[in-house]
Design a protein around this motif. Structure first.
Motif, PDB file in Angstrom:
ATOM      1  N   GLU A 130     103.181  -2.272  -7.536  1.00  0.00           N
ATOM      2  CA  GLU A 130     103.996  -1.358  -6.740  1.00  0.00           C
ATOM      3  C   GLU A 130     104.471  -2.023  -5.451  1.00  0.00           C
ATOM      4  O   GLU A 130     105.615  -1.818  -5.018  1.00  0.00           O
ATOM      5  CB  GLU A 130     103.188  -0.092  -6.428  1.00  0.00           C
ATOM      6  CG  GLU A 130     102.954   0.797  -7.643  1.00  0.00           C
ATOM      7  CD  GLU A 130     102.063   1.985  -7.336  1.00  0.00           C
ATOM      8  OE1 GLU A 130     102.224   3.031  -7.982  1.00  0.00           O
ATOM      9  OE2 GLU A 130     101.192   1.844  -6.440  1.00  0.00           O
ATOM     10  N   THR A 131     103.610  -2.835  -4.847  1.00  0.00           N
ATOM     11  CA  THR A 131     104.008  -3.562  -3.640  1.00  0.00           C
ATOM     12  C   THR A 131     105.113  -4.567  -3.951  1.00  0.00           C
ATOM     13  O   THR A 131     106.074  -4.722  -3.187  1.00  0.00           O
ATOM     14  CB  THR A 131     102.794  -4.287  -3.043  1.00  0.00           C
ATOM     15  OG1 THR A 131     101.796  -3.341  -2.698  1.00  0.00           O
ATOM     16  CG2 THR A 131     103.188  -5.079  -1.810  1.00  0.00           C
ATOM     17  N   ALA A 132     104.991  -5.235  -5.103  1.00  0.00           N
ATOM     18  CA  ALA A 132     106.011  -6.206  -5.506  1.00  0.00           C
ATOM     19  C   ALA A 132     107.361  -5.523  -5.711  1.00  0.00           C
ATOM     20  O   ALA A 132     108.407  -6.029  -5.277  1.00  0.00           O
ATOM     21  CB  ALA A 132     105.580  -6.904  -6.791  1.00  0.00           C
ATOM     22  N   PHE A 133     107.355  -4.354  -6.340  1.00  0.00           N
ATOM     23  CA  PHE A 133     108.606  -3.630  -6.557  1.00  0.00           C
ATOM     24  C   PHE A 133     109.193  -3.133  -5.229  1.00  0.00           C
ATOM     25  O   PHE A 133     110.406  -3.162  -5.028  1.00  0.00           O
ATOM     26  CB  PHE A 133     108.383  -2.452  -7.499  1.00  0.00           C
ATOM     27  CG  PHE A 133     108.283  -2.859  -8.951  1.00  0.00           C
ATOM     28  CD1 PHE A 133     109.093  -3.845  -9.459  1.00  0.00           C
ATOM     29  CD2 PHE A 133     107.388  -2.230  -9.801  1.00  0.00           C
ATOM     30  CE1 PHE A 133     109.017  -4.223 -10.793  1.00  0.00           C
ATOM     31  CE2 PHE A 133     107.293  -2.596 -11.128  1.00  0.00           C
ATOM     32  CZ  PHE A 133     108.110  -3.600 -11.628  1.00  0.00           C
ATOM     33  N   LYS A 137     112.926  -4.130  -3.858  1.00  0.00           N
ATOM     34  CA  LYS A 137     113.958  -3.148  -3.530  1.00  0.00           C
ATOM     35  C   LYS A 137     114.405  -3.271  -2.075  1.00  0.00           C
ATOM     36  O   LYS A 137     115.582  -3.095  -1.770  1.00  0.00           O
ATOM     37  CB  LYS A 137     113.442  -1.741  -3.813  1.00  0.00           C
ATOM     38  CG  LYS A 137     113.306  -1.436  -5.305  1.00  0.00           C
ATOM     39  CD  LYS A 137     112.860   0.003  -5.544  1.00  0.00           C
ATOM     40  CE  LYS A 137     112.798   0.311  -7.028  1.00  0.00           C
ATOM     41  NZ  LYS A 137     112.370   1.713  -7.292  1.00  0.00           N
ATOM     42  N   SER A 138     113.464  -3.556  -1.199  1.00  0.00           N
ATOM     43  CA  SER A 138     113.831  -3.728   0.206  1.00  0.00           C
ATOM     44  C   SER A 138     114.696  -4.966   0.413  1.00  0.00           C
ATOM     45  O   SER A 138     115.416  -5.072   1.405  1.00  0.00           O
ATOM     46  CB  SER A 138     112.571  -3.822   1.069  1.00  0.00           C
ATOM     47  OG  SER A 138     111.822  -4.987   0.744  1.00  0.00           O
ATOM     48  N   SER A 139     114.626  -5.903  -0.531  1.00  0.00           N
ATOM     49  CA  SER A 139     115.459  -7.113  -0.464  1.00  0.00           C
ATOM     50  C   SER A 139     116.833  -6.895  -1.085  1.00  0.00           C
ATOM     51  O   SER A 139     117.635  -7.820  -1.141  1.00  0.00           O
ATOM     52  CB  SER A 139     114.750  -8.272  -1.169  1.00  0.00           C
ATOM     53  OG  SER A 139     113.513  -8.547  -0.534  1.00  0.00           O
ATOM     54  N   GLY A 140     117.068  -5.670  -1.606  1.00  0.00           N
ATOM     55  CA  GLY A 140     118.384  -5.360  -2.147  1.00  0.00           C
ATOM     56  C   GLY A 140     118.468  -5.372  -3.657  1.00  0.00           C
ATOM     57  O   GLY A 140     119.548  -5.173  -4.217  1.00  0.00           O
TER      58      GLY A 140
END
Length: 205
Positions: A130-133, A137-140
């Motif tokens: 979940e942290t990886a996702f 997503k925060s990276s676009g």
């Protein structure tokens, strides 16, 4: 001229005179039309009230008809009959009640089976995934995917009915979803594959 059996037959409305004559005055006819419009409006309001009263008195049957109408022709026809007459006949009502009770029984059975499967589903900690996702997503990256040991993990869409879940596939085969800390496998996912998914999800590194 009217077109009935022969081309130049007399018009039924004016009998060939070329104009239509009324026995009443324009004012009388206008008043009659206004009265007819009021009666029609009153009848429409009465029917609307009757439909509301019926739907409130028979809430379970009404909800079943509305829910089933898009895919079940009988339910649609019963809904149309209600909107047309403001009620159902005794035989129609008996059939609707029987079908609604059967539907409620099926739904209750399905809910119980679903709760039983949920209770039996194995737990797994996927905080790392979940942290990886979240970072992706925060990276676009709109649709991130994580490939681990032959499995593909992907988050469900925000508008999905499984929002918050993570889907698991191998190739084109869907294996199940991880939701609420539990892995819900599908029938095609055997026990050995399930254990591999749990191990990989819990320790992706």
């Amino acid at each position: 001229i009217g077109y009935t059996y022969v081309r130049s037959a007399k018009c039924f409305a004016c009998d060939g005179r070329g104009k239509h004559e009324f026995k009443t005055s324009p004012e009388h006819r206008a008043k009659a039309r206004a009265n007819a419009a009021r009666r029609k409006e009153a009848e429409t309001e009465r029917l609307a009230r009757q439909i509301i009263e019926w739907s409130e008195t028979h809430a379970a049957e009404y909800e079943w008809m509305k829910k089933s109408a898009p895919t079940f022709g009988f339910a649609q026809s019963m809904l149309e009959a209600l909107y047309k007459f403001g009620h159902l006949t005794e035989k129609q009502m008996a059939t609707v009640q029987r079908l609604a009770a059967q539907s409620a029984e099926r739904n209750a059975k399905y809910a119980a089976e679903k709760a039983e499967r949920a209770a039996a589903a194995p737990t797994v900690d996927i905080s790392t995934i979940e942290t990886a996702f979240a970072n992706a997503k925060s990276s676009g990256l709109k649709y991130p995917k994580l490939r681990l040991a032959g499995f593909v993990f992907s988050p469900a869409g925000v508008a999905s009915k499984n929002a918050g879940a993570i889907y698991v596939k191998t190739g084109d085969q869907y294996l199940g979803k991880i939701l609420g800390g539990r892995f819900f496998k599908v029938r095609e996912c055997d026990d050995a594959t399930e254990q591999q998914v749990l191990q990989v999800a819990a320790d992706p590194k």
